[in-house]
Enzyme design. Structure first.
Site, PDB file in Angstrom:
ATOM      1  N   HIS A 243      -0.067  -0.018  -6.609  1.00  0.00           N
ATOM      2  CA  HIS A 243       0.978  -0.256  -7.597  1.00  0.00           C
ATOM      3  C   HIS A 243       0.465  -1.216  -8.676  1.00  0.00           C
ATOM      4  O   HIS A 243       0.749  -1.047  -9.863  1.00  0.00           O
ATOM      5  CB  HIS A 243       2.209  -0.824  -6.892  1.00  0.00           C
ATOM      6  CG  HIS A 243       3.476  -0.682  -7.665  1.00  0.00           C
ATOM      7  ND1 HIS A 243       4.633  -1.310  -7.277  1.00  0.00           N
ATOM      8  CD2 HIS A 243       3.798   0.005  -8.788  1.00  0.00           C
ATOM      9  CE1 HIS A 243       5.596  -1.016  -8.137  1.00  0.00           C
ATOM     10  NE2 HIS A 243       5.116  -0.228  -9.057  1.00  0.00           N
TER      11      HIS A 243
ATOM     12  N   GLU B 196       4.949   2.780   0.992  1.00  0.00           N
ATOM     13  CA  GLU B 196       5.203   1.347   1.144  1.00  0.00           C
ATOM     14  C   GLU B 196       4.632   0.867   2.475  1.00  0.00           C
ATOM     15  O   GLU B 196       4.936   1.438   3.525  1.00  0.00           O
ATOM     16  CB  GLU B 196       6.707   1.057   1.131  1.00  0.00           C
ATOM     17  CG  GLU B 196       7.396   1.354  -0.184  1.00  0.00           C
ATOM     18  CD  GLU B 196       7.258   0.237  -1.205  1.00  0.00           C
ATOM     19  OE1 GLU B 196       6.660  -0.813  -0.885  1.00  0.00           O
ATOM     20  OE2 GLU B 196       7.774   0.423  -2.314  1.00  0.00           O
TER      21      GLU B 196
ATOM     22  N   HIS C 101       1.985   0.574  -1.982  1.00  0.00           N
ATOM     23  CA  HIS C 101       2.812  -0.587  -2.307  1.00  0.00           C
ATOM     24  C   HIS C 101       2.870  -1.507  -1.082  1.00  0.00           C
ATOM     25  O   HIS C 101       2.436  -1.133   0.003  1.00  0.00           O
ATOM     26  CB  HIS C 101       4.259  -0.156  -2.583  1.00  0.00           C
ATOM     27  CG  HIS C 101       4.433   0.866  -3.645  1.00  0.00           C
ATOM     28  ND1 HIS C 101       4.820   0.552  -4.921  1.00  0.00           N
ATOM     29  CD2 HIS C 101       4.320   2.217  -3.619  1.00  0.00           C
ATOM     30  CE1 HIS C 101       4.936   1.648  -5.638  1.00  0.00           C
ATOM     31  NE2 HIS C 101       4.630   2.684  -4.862  1.00  0.00           N
TER      32      HIS C 101
ATOM     33  N   ASP D  80       1.257  -5.597  -6.016  1.00  0.00           N
ATOM     34  CA  ASP D  80       1.067  -5.007  -4.695  1.00  0.00           C
ATOM     35  C   ASP D  80       0.147  -3.783  -4.741  1.00  0.00           C
ATOM     36  O   ASP D  80       0.065  -3.132  -5.772  1.00  0.00           O
ATOM     37  CB  ASP D  80       2.423  -4.650  -4.068  1.00  0.00           C
ATOM     38  CG  ASP D  80       3.254  -3.675  -4.885  1.00  0.00           C
ATOM     39  OD1 ASP D  80       3.391  -3.867  -6.101  1.00  0.00           O
ATOM     40  OD2 ASP D  80       3.764  -2.711  -4.294  1.00  0.00           O
TER      41      ASP D  80
END
Length: 188
Positions: A156, A120, A38, A166
């Site tokens: 993602h 992330e 992400h 993303d």
């Protein structure tokens, strides 16, 4: 360090821990076969504020930025966050399910949170990530692959097409492929 010494109850010992309350136990039979990449920046397009960690730990101040008033009540998380400087922070044990994928599907299997690890990257869809981030990400993915039966690394945007964008078109998938990681961009 061998892989047994790199992990403790789903926690990677090379990451700083910041515990998120936003998780659920993983089903006992569930195997972690997917890593989902992400991007995130809070406030949007700003880095290094600490707000991502605050969001994932439910301590984001609604008055800290106009955007925070919209998102401060979200109860989301990811297993890992890699800052622009390459620092890796872990919020949820990999043995548990983080809330990162939302409505998602990989190879016709719904609810990717159940069988994936979320990572992330501090960034956005509109600019490249740093070399230091790729170095940290590659090390993390190698450690995850040695510890868990990871079959695929995807974005993602690939498990939630039309809903998510993303990590974006600036993400360099070729770097992961060259590192021998199982990149899968067609999640259908």
């Amino acid at each position: 360090m061998d892989t047994q010494q790199e992990w403790e109850n789903g926690w990677w010992l090379h990451a700083r821990r910041a515990f998120s309350p936003n998780f659920s136990p993983r089903e006992a039979h569930e195997k972690i076969t997917l890593a989902v990449i992400h991007n995130i920046s809070l406030p949007p397009f700003e880095y290094g504020s600490g707000a991502v960690e605050q969001l994932f730990t439910n301590t984001l101040d609604a008055a800290g930025h106009p955007f925070f008033s919209v998102i401060h009540e979200l109860r989301v998380s990811s297993h890992f966050f890699i800052s622009r400087t390459g620092e890796t922070v872990q919020f949820v044990s990999c043995d548990d399910m983080a809330y990162h994928a939302g409505v998602s599907s990989f190879r016709k299997r719904e609810k990717c949170n159940a069988f994936s690890v979320g990572i992330e990257m501090e960034g956005c869809d509109f600019e490249p990530f740093t070399d230091t981030q790729y170095t940290a990400l590659t090390a993390l993915l190698a450690a995850l692959s040695a510890q868990y039966p990871i079959e695929a690394v995807t974005g993602h945007q690939d498990i939630a097409p039309g809903r998510k964008t993303d990590p974006g078109h600036f993400f360099d998938w070729q770097r992961l492929e060259e590192a021998g990681l199982p990149v899968v961009r067609d999640a259908g």
